[in-house]
Design an enzyme around this catalytic site. Structure first.
Site, PDB file in Angstrom:
ATOM      1  N   ALA A 129       0.801  -1.217   0.000  1.00  0.00           N
ATOM      2  CA  ALA A 129       0.000   0.000   0.000  1.00  0.00           C
ATOM      3  C   ALA A 129       0.835   1.268   0.000  1.00  0.00           C
ATOM      4  O   ALA A 129       0.358   2.339  -0.360  1.00  0.00           O
ATOM      5  CB  ALA A 129      -0.932   0.003   1.207  1.00  0.00           C
ATOM      6  N   SER A 130       2.089   1.143   0.402  1.00  0.00           N
ATOM      7  CA  SER A 130       2.881   2.367   0.477  1.00  0.00           C
ATOM      8  C   SER A 130       3.590   2.653  -0.843  1.00  0.00           C
ATOM      9  O   SER A 130       4.274   3.648  -0.991  1.00  0.00           O
ATOM     10  CB  SER A 130       3.898   2.236   1.611  1.00  0.00           C
ATOM     11  OG  SER A 130       4.593   1.010   1.476  1.00  0.00           O
ATOM     12  N   HIS A 165       1.520  -5.405 -23.318  1.00  0.00           N
ATOM     13  CA  HIS A 165       0.529  -4.434 -23.783  1.00  0.00           C
ATOM     14  C   HIS A 165       0.263  -4.509 -25.287  1.00  0.00           C
ATOM     15  O   HIS A 165      -0.861  -4.695 -25.728  1.00  0.00           O
ATOM     16  CB  HIS A 165       0.974  -3.007 -23.442  1.00  0.00           C
ATOM     17  CG  HIS A 165       1.260  -2.793 -21.999  1.00  0.00           C
ATOM     18  ND1 HIS A 165       0.520  -3.385 -21.007  1.00  0.00           N
ATOM     19  CD2 HIS A 165       2.203  -2.048 -21.365  1.00  0.00           C
ATOM     20  CE1 HIS A 165       1.003  -3.009 -19.820  1.00  0.00           C
ATOM     21  NE2 HIS A 165       2.032  -2.198 -20.019  1.00  0.00           N
ATOM     22  N   LYS A 207      11.059   4.733 -25.201  1.00  0.00           N
ATOM     23  CA  LYS A 207      11.108   5.783 -24.183  1.00  0.00           C
ATOM     24  C   LYS A 207      11.918   6.946 -24.739  1.00  0.00           C
ATOM     25  O   LYS A 207      12.704   6.771 -25.666  1.00  0.00           O
ATOM     26  CB  LYS A 207      11.810   5.263 -22.929  1.00  0.00           C
ATOM     27  CG  LYS A 207      10.963   4.306 -22.096  1.00  0.00           C
ATOM     28  CD  LYS A 207      11.759   3.840 -20.882  1.00  0.00           C
ATOM     29  CE  LYS A 207      10.908   2.947 -19.991  1.00  0.00           C
ATOM     30  NZ  LYS A 207       9.795   3.643 -19.344  1.00  0.00           N
TER      31      LYS A 207
END
Lengths: 569, 600
Positions: B121-122, B349, B445
């Site tokens: 969660a962090s 993807h 990129k």
């Protein structure tokens, strides 16, 4: 000796830069150059053979090919030639509103040859100056380049002259001939007559013009406006008379709808894109609709109209021509004769219209918002008991392999709620649609539709089913759009500009050949006779309404829904 | 039936702008929930029982559904009379105590709860994507009535601290800002934190207790979102499944990429996951599949008559899948360097989108039917060979006084790294529909722009009457369908058109659909859709194990070769259009990249 010039003979090599303007000059310079020498010889010797210098070219264009090889006309761009455009009926409405402005626009955009003069011819006594005054009131410049407009106008008006004369007087045309010769001052003379006159004097004028005022050295062409008769017989009669004095390829029957930008684009869309032609048949197309509506009535000018009615005025010519272009097979080339051959084939494959496939209507008076709109028969120029249709809808069928069973619907009317002209192509529903449950029970309500809007606001759009963005799976119809206004900033030229230029250049693609006209009348004549003989009462509809509901029932009979009244448009 | 009301609830709000009762208003979620429901209950009457009894061994309560076997029956059942049928099936097939609290699905049942545990969660992803997506779902009323969200990570944190952290990234939909503050508070009240080790069963037992507390005896459905590095996947899955899976509802686990580095490691990962989870408990997320226009791809193809006839080698010349980012690794290259652009973007993807694009018409829109077709495409493809791939790496570039760093300038990247930051590849599908049609992919990129799009280039018109208007290269003027996934979602079809005016000049115009102009609503983030689907058990957009296998099979030999031979990437400047090698690769197959054309 007039001859058809071959078109699209571009000399340009750039990818998209087939610029007509360049090419119309460059083809004279390049393609035709060496032939012209040949032709000039030929020409000089054969001057006085015919009253009008015409190549005896048949409708089917079989001779055209060979002739094209041998002789070619020096077109009007030649420095040594002079083009004279005579507008017969120069004081009329059409001349003032359309023809002169179109000629000026052509001049303003540098499309006219270097040497040209414009003559007005009418019965009214007028001086050149007076004519110029009349004309100057209607001239406008292109929005996108207003510079020099005034200068250009003046220069243009200097080239305009007037000659007053009777339409059936050979002497008066002889006088005109002298004036024209003077202006031509020995140059090769090409003459274009634009007959902007009532049909009853067509033949007189053609006779006088052809015998007394046709060019001795160059071509002579005559542009004729509708009506081309009222039915098969009268049309044939008119053609016969015209042909006494003119050969087929001197006659330029104008249908200004064919000069509209999107009608021109129809063939480009079909034949230069891979994505449309595979769909262009009964396999994928459910029905096609041709819709024309005006939001005004005859407004005191119903005299001419009452004698013809909406079917003759709009359907038999404009809409049918567009239909033929839409439905034709791929022509051998973009040549005028090749295209017209294909159009005739479509017309000949069609069944004459049946009364049960037609709905006629007439508008009646209507009060709305405190304003009262007159009925058709309130027009003082219309007989009180007139049953002339101001609205008609019809279902037509083309009995060929491509279109068997596909209804082609037409609808045309005056005094309706909108002004528009469009072609709508409704596709079939997706067989075995995976998204069926998203469409409710009537799959045909969610089919693809291609719309070509000819006016106003030219546009092409394709309705597709699309997922509404968001969570969940809801479909709706969106449009793949092309709005001309947003894409093209330039003003779109008026249909008359294109057609005049084509006539000057001898491009016959957008003009109606005699056999086309015959075939078109053959489809409509029995119906028109029946309507008139039986005095079929039109269904009355209120001024400014969506037209008689009968049109919906006609559509329903063929399992069609009018695309323009469907709610999501 | 509760599931009905739940989804209706959610969808009606998500589609606020079309209150029409018209033909378009079929409720997808409604349909799906019932579908699943009916699929399970009649077919596996005992599944619940089994899992209850076998809790010790088969630790997660799973619905026993095979990859595709049941799906077909499900459709037929569902087709007849969705709601009623499933209910009947349930009544007749389930043990008596179960009709009140049916297993599985109905998330909105008063008696059932959904707990979403974000493991990790962090982390960045959790903060930037998962919590905001959950809030968006809540804000749009798409979450069931009883739900709670647990953050799980190693850091010590209180509930309040978590809420504080989460609240910073929450935003409200632009189109309906009212109550936003209120809604946020309500949402945050349902967020809790539990600190623990990823490999500690005890810590998971503790969270299980907390979850139970919140469930308060209702049917418990649990979704674990593993937002953690791959090396601790298995540990977390083991602990969660053994110690914290639901006792009476479903338990599902969302897993993020990377799913291994090659066929072997991926297969090993799957094997390990399957020790603790059943196939249909595993939700492998590929967030590209949640993008609006990828979702729309099937709608376009299958609900319009005009596209499907053109969808084959007969009309399509080539297809391009293009992904580009206009930034580099920017100091976060550590993970990336270990994977490279091919694994990071292409193998998942782009290949997923390709499979969706090229698949045959599925039997239905059911997850298994669609995934069956996708697998068929992947298995019909040729394994990539080295000559059909170009790789690149960005180098530093100075422009306008600013110096942009090279990939190897990134401190987290080894100085001698050969990891590709750009790759282009030509792929082929050897089936009847696509034989010979090149499918080109390009991903990079630090390029000149940021975009993701699908470009379909059509063949030229045979015997084109307007040939002379097109110059010598007919292929330069062909139709092209572009589906722009991001940014500025759009669909456009390039057509040849007459330039208005006298004369006959043609040019290419677009038939456009710009989403911004047509749809004023904000388009939901891919994570929202995918989270909702996972909650609803809709597996269509998640990757099945056999799909993953097939995808790796295509890329693994290539990746091995690249790494074994230490092939040097072609260097391209930061912010450029990428290595020119991509053009030569395209030229080899007579293709021109559509995104670098002059008229783009």
């Amino acid at each position: 000796m007039a001859i058809q010039l071959s078109h699209f003979s571009s000399s340009s090599t750039a990818l998209y830069s087939f610029d007509h303007k360049i090419s119309c000059f460059s083809k004279w310079v390049t393609g035709i150059h060496f032939r012209r020498q040949l032709r000039n010889h030929f020409e000089l010797k054969s001057t006085n053979g015919y009253p009008l210098n015409a190549v005896p070219m048949q409708d089917e264009g079989s001779v055209a090919k060979t002739l094209e090889e041998e002789v070619h006309f020096p077109e009007s761009g030649e420095p040594n030639s002079m083009l004279s455009i005579t507008v017969v009926g120069a004081s009329g409405d059409l001349a003032k509103k359309k023809i002169f402005p179109a000629l000026f626009a052509l001049y303003y955009e540098d499309w006219l040859p270097e040497n040209f003069v414009v003559y007005g011819y009418a019965r009214t006594k007028m001086t050149d100056e007076e004519l110029r005054n009349v004309i100057s009131e209607t001239l406008t410049c292109r929005i996108d380049r207003r510079e020099n407009c005034q200068d250009k106008m003046e220069e243009f008006l200097k080239r305009c002259f007037y000659h007053s004369g009777q339409y059936n007087s050979e002497e008066h045309f002889l006088e005109l001939n002298c004036k024209l010769k003077e202006r031509e001052s020995g140059k090769l003379s090409n003459r274009l007559f634009y007959l902007s006159i009532p049909p009853n004097i067509f033949v007189d004028v053609v006779k006088c013009a052809s015998t007394k005022a046709s060019s001795a050295t160059g071509w002579t062409r005559v542009i004729v406006e509708k009506p081309f008769g009222r039915d098969s017989e009268s049309s044939r009669e008119l053609t016969k008379c015209l042909k006494q004095y003119l050969t087929e390829d001197q006659i330029f029957r104008i249908d200004h709808y064919l000069g509209k930008e999107l009608v021109e684009n129809l063939s480009v869309l079909r034949f230069s894109n891979l994505v449309f032609e595979p769909l262009w048949s009964r396999n994928y197309i459910r029905n096609v609709q041709f819709i024309f509506s005006e939001d005004f009535g005859t407004d005191g000018r119903g005299g001419y109209f009452d004698n013809y009615g909406i079917i003759r005025d709009i359907m038999q010519n404009h809409l049918l021509q567009i239909l033929a272009l839409f439905a034709m097979e791929t022509p051998v080339s973009l040549n005028a004769e090749d295209i017209r051959n294909e159009k005739v084939k479509v017309l000949k494959s069609m069944m004459p219209l049946q009364l049960e496939d037609v709905v006629v209507g007439q508008y009646k008076g209507h009060n709305k918002g405190g304003k009262s709109y007159p009925g058709y028969i309130d027009d003082p120029t219309v007989p009180k008991d007139s049953v002339t249709p101001t609205f008609a809808a019809a279902a037509l069928f083309i009995n060929n392999a491509r279109w068997d069973g596909v209804p082609f619907l037409m609808k045309a009317g005056k005094a309706l709620h909108t002004k528009r002209a469009e072609i709508r192509v409704q596709f079939r529903h997706v067989p075995g649609n995976l998204y069926k449950r998203n469409f409710g029970t009537d799959l045909d309500k969610a089919t693809n539709e291609l719309v070509l809007r000819l006016q106003p606001d030219e546009a092409i759009y394709l309705k597709i089913n699309n997922k509404v963005p968001g969570l969940g799976m809801r479909l709706d119809r969106s449009d793949l759009n092309l709005f001309y206004k947003t894409r093209y900033t330039r003003e779109i030229p008026d249909a008359y500009e294109r057609l005049l230029l084509d006539a000057i250049e001898g491009e016959r693609r957008l003009f109606i050949r005699s056999d086309e006209l015959d075939a078109a009348w053959a489809l409509f004549t029995p119906l028109l006779k029946e309507i008139e003989e039986n005095k079929i009462m039109p269904e009355l509809y209120p001024y400014g309404s969506r037209g008689p509901v009968g049109a919906h029932y006609l559509a329903a009979k063929h399992n069609v829904r009018w695309g323009d009244l469907s709610g999501d448009d | 039936m509760a599931s009905l009301s739940s989804s209706t609830h959610c969808c009606s709000s998500s589609s606020a702008y079309s209150n029409s009762s018209s033909l378009w208003s079929d409720q997808h979620h409604y349909y799906i929930s019932n579908l699943e429901f009916s699929a399970i209950s009649p077919k596996n009457p005992g599944s619940k029982k089994i899992s209850l009894q076998s809790k010790g061994r088969l630790s997660l309560n799973a619905i026993l559904m095979q990859d595709g076997a049941i799906a077909t029956t499900a459709t037929t059942v569902e087709n007849e009379a969705p709601t009623k049928k499933s209910k009947d099936g349930l009544l007749s097939a389930s043990p008596p105590e179960e009709h009140k609290e049916p297993i599985g699905f109905d998330v909105n049942n008063d008696q059932s709860t959904v707990s979403i545990t974000v493991v990790g969660a962090s982390g960045d992803l959790a903060r930037k994507k998962i919590f905001p997506a959950l809030f968006a779902l809540y804000y749009e009323d798409c979450l069931p009535e009883h739900f709670s969200i647990f953050g799980y990570a190693r850091s010590k944190m209180t509930d309040a601290e978590l809420r504080n952290m989460v609240s910073k990234t929450l935003t409200c939909r632009i189109d309906k800002r009212e109550n936003c503050g209120e809604k946020m508070e309500q949402f945050l009240k349902r967020c809790f934190y539990h600190s623990g080790q990823y490999d500690s069963k005890e810590d998971f037992v503790e969270i299980d207790k907390k979850l139970k507390e919140h469930e308060a005896g209702r049917v418990s459905n649990r979704l674990f979102y593993l937002s953690i590095p791959p090396n601790i996947f298995i540990d977390a899955v083991r602990c969660a499944s053994v110690s914290a899976s639901s006792a009476n509802g479903w338990t599902r686990v969302i897993v993020e990429k990377p799913f291994g580095r090659d066929s072997e490691s991926s297969a090993a990962l799957t094997r390990s996951l399957k020790q603790y989870l059943l196939e249909d408990q595993i939700f492998r997320i590929d967030h590209y599949l949640g993008k609006e226009l990828v979702e729309n791809l099937s709608v376009l193809r299958f609900s319009n008559l005009i596209f499907e006839p053109l969808w084959s080698r007969q009309y399509i010349r080539n297809v391009q899948f293009i992904f580009s980012e206009d930034f580099g690794t920017e100091g976060r290259g550590g993970y990336f360097d270990n994977y490279g652009i091919i694994r990071d973007i292409m193998q998942n993807h782009l290949l997923q989108i390709l499979a969706l694009f090229a698949m045959e018409t599925p039997v239905s829109l059911d997850a298994e039917d669609i995934r069956n077709e996708k697998v068929k495409v992947l298995r019909s493809m040729r394994t990539l060979s080295m000559d059909d791939v170009v790789i690149g790496q960005y180098k530093s570039h100075t422009k306008g006084g600013i110096t942009y760093p090279a990939y190897t300038d990134d401190k987290t990247v080894p100085n001698d790294s050969l990891t590709p930051t750009f790759a282009a590849a030509a792929l082929f599908i050897d089936n009847a529909r696509w034989d010979g049609v090149p499918f080109l992919m390009k991903a990079g990129k630090a390029l000149h722009d940021r975009r993701a799009e699908i470009r379909v280039q059509f063949r030229h018109v045979p015997g084109n009457l307007y040939n002379r208007n097109f110059g010598t290269d007919l292929d330069r003027a062909t139709n092209e369908l572009v589906i722009r996934v991001q940014p500025d979602e759009a669909i456009y079809l390039k057509i040849n058109n007459k330039v208005p005016g006298l004369g006959m000049r043609l040019d290419r115009s677009n038939l456009n659909l710009l989403y911004k102009a047509r749809y004023s609503k904000e388009i939901p983030d891919a994570y929202e859709r995918l989270l909702l689907d996972a909650i609803e058990g809709e597996r269509r957009l998640f990757i099945r194990s056999d799909e993953l296998d097939a995808a790796w099979a295509l890329f693994t030999p290539l990746l091995k070769e690249l790494e074994d031979k230490r092939l040097i990437p072609e260097y391209y400047p930061y912010g450029s259009r990428g290595p020119v090698g991509a053009h030569y690769l395209a030229a080899k197959y007579n293709v021109k990249w559509g995104d670098l054309g002059v008229d783009e």
